[in-house]
Design a protein around this motif. Sequence first.
Motif, PDB file in Angstrom:
ATOM      1  N   VAL A   1       0.847  -1.188   0.000  1.00  0.00           N
ATOM      2  CA  VAL A   1       0.000   0.000   0.000  1.00  0.00           C
ATOM      3  C   VAL A   1       0.877   1.230   0.000  1.00  0.00           C
ATOM      4  N   GLU A   2       0.284   2.394   0.073  1.00  0.00           N
ATOM      5  CA  GLU A   2       1.051   3.635   0.031  1.00  0.00           C
ATOM      6  C   GLU A   2       2.069   3.691   1.169  1.00  0.00           C
ATOM      7  N   GLN A   3       3.237   4.186   0.884  1.00  0.00           N
ATOM      8  CA  GLN A   3       4.305   4.189   1.874  1.00  0.00           C
ATOM      9  C   GLN A   3       4.073   5.193   2.994  1.00  0.00           C
ATOM     10  N   ARG A   4       4.465   4.813   4.226  1.00  0.00           N
ATOM     11  CA  ARG A   4       4.560   5.749   5.332  1.00  0.00           C
ATOM     12  C   ARG A   4       5.902   5.476   5.988  1.00  0.00           C
ATOM     13  N   LEU A   5       6.882   6.324   5.680  1.00  0.00           N
ATOM     14  CA  LEU A   5       8.231   6.083   6.194  1.00  0.00           C
ATOM     15  C   LEU A   5       8.361   6.668   7.594  1.00  0.00           C
ATOM     16  N   ILE A   6       8.673   5.816   8.555  1.00  0.00           N
ATOM     17  CA  ILE A   6       8.930   6.293   9.916  1.00  0.00           C
ATOM     18  C   ILE A   6      10.199   5.635  10.444  1.00  0.00           C
ATOM     19  N   PHE A   7      10.748   6.238  11.496  1.00  0.00           N
ATOM     20  CA  PHE A   7      11.967   5.693  12.088  1.00  0.00           C
ATOM     21  C   PHE A   7      11.665   4.401  12.845  1.00  0.00           C
ATOM     22  N   PHE A   8      12.700   3.584  12.942  1.00  0.00           N
ATOM     23  CA  PHE A   8      12.651   2.315  13.679  1.00  0.00           C
ATOM     24  C   PHE A   8      12.194   2.545  15.130  1.00  0.00           C
ATOM     25  N   ASN A   9      12.751   3.568  15.783  1.00  0.00           N
ATOM     26  CA  ASN A   9      12.364   3.789  17.184  1.00  0.00           C
ATOM     27  C   ASN A   9      10.918   4.280  17.291  1.00  0.00           C
ATOM     28  N   GLN A  10      10.467   4.991  16.267  1.00  0.00           N
ATOM     29  CA  GLN A  10       9.075   5.453  16.252  1.00  0.00           C
ATOM     30  C   GLN A  10       8.130   4.266  16.070  1.00  0.00           C
ATOM     31  N   ALA A  11       8.542   3.318  15.266  1.00  0.00           N
ATOM     32  CA  ALA A  11       7.735   2.111  15.055  1.00  0.00           C
ATOM     33  C   ALA A  11       7.586   1.333  16.367  1.00  0.00           C
TER      34      ALA A  11
ATOM     35  N   ASP B   1       2.711   1.961  22.477  1.00  0.00           N
ATOM     36  CA  ASP B   1       1.570   2.866  22.672  1.00  0.00           C
ATOM     37  C   ASP B   1       0.249   2.156  22.341  1.00  0.00           C
ATOM     38  N   GLU B   2       0.207   1.505  21.212  1.00  0.00           N
ATOM     39  CA  GLU B   2      -1.031   0.816  20.810  1.00  0.00           C
ATOM     40  C   GLU B   2      -1.399  -0.295  21.782  1.00  0.00           C
ATOM     41  N   GLU B   3      -0.395  -1.026  22.233  1.00  0.00           N
ATOM     42  CA  GLU B   3      -0.683  -2.127  23.162  1.00  0.00           C
ATOM     43  C   GLU B   3      -1.095  -1.604  24.530  1.00  0.00           C
ATOM     44  N   MET B   4      -0.530  -0.495  24.958  1.00  0.00           N
ATOM     45  CA  MET B   4      -0.946   0.099  26.243  1.00  0.00           C
ATOM     46  C   MET B   4      -2.381   0.590  26.178  1.00  0.00           C
ATOM     47  N   THR B   5      -2.769   1.098  25.022  1.00  0.00           N
ATOM     48  CA  THR B   5      -4.156   1.555  24.846  1.00  0.00           C
ATOM     49  C   THR B   5      -5.106   0.366  24.802  1.00  0.00           C
ATOM     50  N   ARG B   6      -4.670  -0.685  24.128  1.00  0.00           N
ATOM     51  CA  ARG B   6      -5.528  -1.853  23.943  1.00  0.00           C
ATOM     52  C   ARG B   6      -5.727  -2.626  25.244  1.00  0.00           C
ATOM     53  N   ASP B   7      -4.652  -2.700  26.063  1.00  0.00           N
ATOM     54  CA  ASP B   7      -4.667  -3.571  27.236  1.00  0.00           C
ATOM     55  C   ASP B   7      -4.178  -2.802  28.466  1.00  0.00           C
ATOM     56  N   PRO B   8      -5.067  -2.533  29.417  1.00  0.00           N
ATOM     57  CA  PRO B   8      -4.671  -1.721  30.583  1.00  0.00           C
ATOM     58  C   PRO B   8      -3.686  -2.415  31.522  1.00  0.00           C
ATOM     59  N   THR B   9      -3.443  -3.721  31.325  1.00  0.00           N
ATOM     60  CA  THR B   9      -2.465  -4.389  32.198  1.00  0.00           C
ATOM     61  C   THR B   9      -1.033  -4.215  31.687  1.00  0.00           C
ATOM     62  N   VAL B  10      -0.886  -3.676  30.467  1.00  0.00           N
ATOM     63  CA  VAL B  10       0.462  -3.434  29.931  1.00  0.00           C
ATOM     64  C   VAL B  10       1.039  -2.181  30.591  1.00  0.00           C
ATOM     65  N   PHE B  11       2.243  -2.292  31.091  1.00  0.00           N
ATOM     66  CA  PHE B  11       2.913  -1.098  31.619  1.00  0.00           C
ATOM     67  C   PHE B  11       4.398  -1.169  31.303  1.00  0.00           C
ATOM     68  N   VAL B  12       5.044  -0.003  31.416  1.00  0.00           N
ATOM     69  CA  VAL B  12       6.435   0.131  31.001  1.00  0.00           C
ATOM     70  C   VAL B  12       7.268   0.566  32.193  1.00  0.00           C
TER      71      VAL B  12
ATOM     72  N   GLN C   1       9.294   7.888  24.320  1.00  0.00           N
ATOM     73  CA  GLN C   1       9.018   9.320  24.405  1.00  0.00           C
ATOM     74  C   GLN C   1       7.508   9.601  24.384  1.00  0.00           C
ATOM     75  N   GLY C   2       7.068  10.414  25.310  1.00  0.00           N
ATOM     76  CA  GLY C   2       5.658  10.833  25.321  1.00  0.00           C
ATOM     77  C   GLY C   2       4.725   9.894  26.055  1.00  0.00           C
ATOM     78  N   LEU C   3       5.191   8.704  26.373  1.00  0.00           N
ATOM     79  CA  LEU C   3       4.292   7.738  27.015  1.00  0.00           C
ATOM     80  C   LEU C   3       3.981   8.115  28.460  1.00  0.00           C
ATOM     81  N   LEU C   4       4.948   8.736  29.139  1.00  0.00           N
ATOM     82  CA  LEU C   4       4.704   9.157  30.525  1.00  0.00           C
ATOM     83  C   LEU C   4       3.563  10.177  30.568  1.00  0.00           C
TER      84      LEU C   4
ATOM     85  N   GLY D   1       5.612  -4.863  14.336  1.00  0.00           N
ATOM     86  CA  GLY D   1       4.741  -6.042  14.380  1.00  0.00           C
ATOM     87  C   GLY D   1       5.222  -7.114  15.345  1.00  0.00           C
ATOM     88  N   LEU D   2       6.544  -7.278  15.429  1.00  0.00           N
ATOM     89  CA  LEU D   2       7.108  -8.264  16.352  1.00  0.00           C
ATOM     90  C   LEU D   2       6.945  -7.823  17.800  1.00  0.00           C
ATOM     91  N   LEU D   3       7.124  -6.510  18.046  1.00  0.00           N
ATOM     92  CA  LEU D   3       7.007  -6.053  19.434  1.00  0.00           C
ATOM     93  C   LEU D   3       5.564  -6.185  19.929  1.00  0.00           C
TER      94      LEU D   3
END
Lengths: 343, 341
Positions: free
Chosen positions: A16-26, A32-43, A59-62, A173-175
């Motif tokens: 599909v159309e490209q969205r180039l982002i940095f490895f650390n952003q990925a 971020d997505e998993e923390m939103t999806r599951d309230p038992t996930v914490f960092v 960055q920004g998760l706190l 995807g792996l994380l």
Amino acid sequence: MDATKARTAANGETPVEQRLIFFNQALREAIDEEMTRDPTVFVYGEEVGVWGGSYNVTQGLLDKYGPLRVIDTPISEALIGGAAVGASITGSRPVVDFMYQDFMGIAMDQIVNQAAKNRYMFGGKNALPIVYRAAFGAGIGNAAQHTQSLEAWFTHVPGLKVVAPSNAYDAKGLLKSAIRDDNVVLFFEHKALYRERGDVPEGEYLVPLGVSDVKRAGANATIVSYARQVQFALQAAEQLASEGIDVEVIDLRTLYPLDIDPVIESVKKTNRALVVHEAVRFGGFGGEVAAQIQELGFDYLDAPVKRLGAVHAPVPFAEPLEMASFPSVESIAQGVRELMQGI
Amino acid sequence: MAARKPKAAGKKARGASKKSKLPGKEMLEWMYRTMVRIRRFEEAADRAFQAARMRGALHFYIGEEASGTGVCAALTDSDYITSTHRGHGHCIAKGGRLDLMMAELFGKATGYCGGKGGSMHIADLDLGNLGANGIVGGGLPIATGAALGSKLRDDDNVTVCFFGDGAAPNGTFHESINFGALHDLPIVYVCENNQWGMGTHVSDTNAGPGIVTRADSYGIPGVMVDGNDVFDVFAKTTAAVKRARAGKGPSLLVCETYRHRGHTVHDQAAYRDQADVDEWMARDPIERFRKTVTTAKAMSKKKLEAIDAEVLQEVEAAVEFAASSPFPQLDTLLQGVYTDV
């Protein structure tokens, strides 16, 4: 390398159309997505909160999730390693940052004797949904104690899963899969990849653990690798193509559980295999891969399986020494040439 | 036969006798039964070991029964504990079943861990027992993580972390208590000072004026406890648990007690001074309990003897269960390493 190709190979989807982002952003998006999806996930871990992770992964998760779910810890690696065991067996899903893989030595008892064995020795009832993250790898002048590739330590211990992505798409995807896994997953991020861009689509997707990926199809030789060395292998393959050598590149992505089948299938076709990693060659994970190729694909081999890895020395600081200490695009290309000649 | 423990302190009053200041009848009976269960269980395990009916190593808790019993008396069923290599007593005090424990010591398929763990690795999450531990000091970070989890999940549980004088000089002690105190975690750190770390006396392993004073460094209460007096252990743990449950953070309790036996079943403990041994044996926690409750007329000799007899029966049945159970099937060898591999 072409990240779109990775997506196509991994999911069998049309690009599909490209969205180039940095490895650390990925990686950040995954957490971020998993923390939103599951309230038992914490960092938690060293510098994950206010600093945002030493390579800005958190960055920004706190700000977004607050200090209960994003916790800066003291430099207490044994506590960092072991607290994940207690938190996970009682119902939480910790995503733990050790900062550097080199620092995990201080937590080794908690990872190897506690986390890895907890489920088995207590009768197979406990789930331990833990992700231990750490940066690893050389090439950026961090010298001997911040640059090692110690993944083989962990693949040797039953009870651990070990992941080492090579690009932003796979990393995300792996994380996400690792966070959802009910086992102890060591997630190793090559530090030279953090500022590399890759094509990562918007929205939800997973890359399963334990599935190798053919990053480049080829007919004459197979390169098996993982993490940053996959990028080098793909560049070497481009060079070799101009010389008339058509190389297949397989990215293991997960070291345990190891998906060896695509490697054997490839060797049946190419009859030659080069195993490459940045870890010290002697006793490295490549020895396991080479042994399995010979056990499972001996009849198909036209030459001994070749291995490339770092020299048997700590990673030196001076740039020319550091760069000479582990495989490069050129040494990989040369390795394939030698393989073709049966050297 | 594990009589149900009365409601723990801190959540409900237990109807303590006003006259004697002893706990109520039900709690007294539970305490006595628990201490006797620990001792008789281990004596039976020792006999089985000497008769070559089991293998490996056994670390006896005999002599320290008041400590684990008094601590667990102050906990709810859903509260957590982490235990040590000397963990039989903690497991029993948290409500563990003797038959499943003995079968595990025998390495049988019916054991708590299907024979995968043995004496040093018994856990029962349903009882809040997060597990014994073969590594000295290994449980401190795990317990601290469980308490962190409780805080995140707001589940109202308190974690008790058992460890010994041998673990107090370990880095995990400091790393864990520092973190627990930083975050006011609902945890009670219980150091059972049985005077000996294998064959080395506590005075040769711990510098300074005493393990308990280390609590000051982290700004948490440090409490000396007579670890051979189940009532002292119970009272002081109750206060620490109440504090932890109220969100006021950890405490460090140091239970002074004594390992009656050697380090393991193999050790005759020849390195000990006999006068010292005699002095501690005279403070046997079970004998003390019997004297206290009969003097106070809180329990009759007859009742004590009835419990003795019931426990003996329970232990005999546990040994019989273990001996008659099958070994694990070989196809379980690879089961339980992962959930899905």
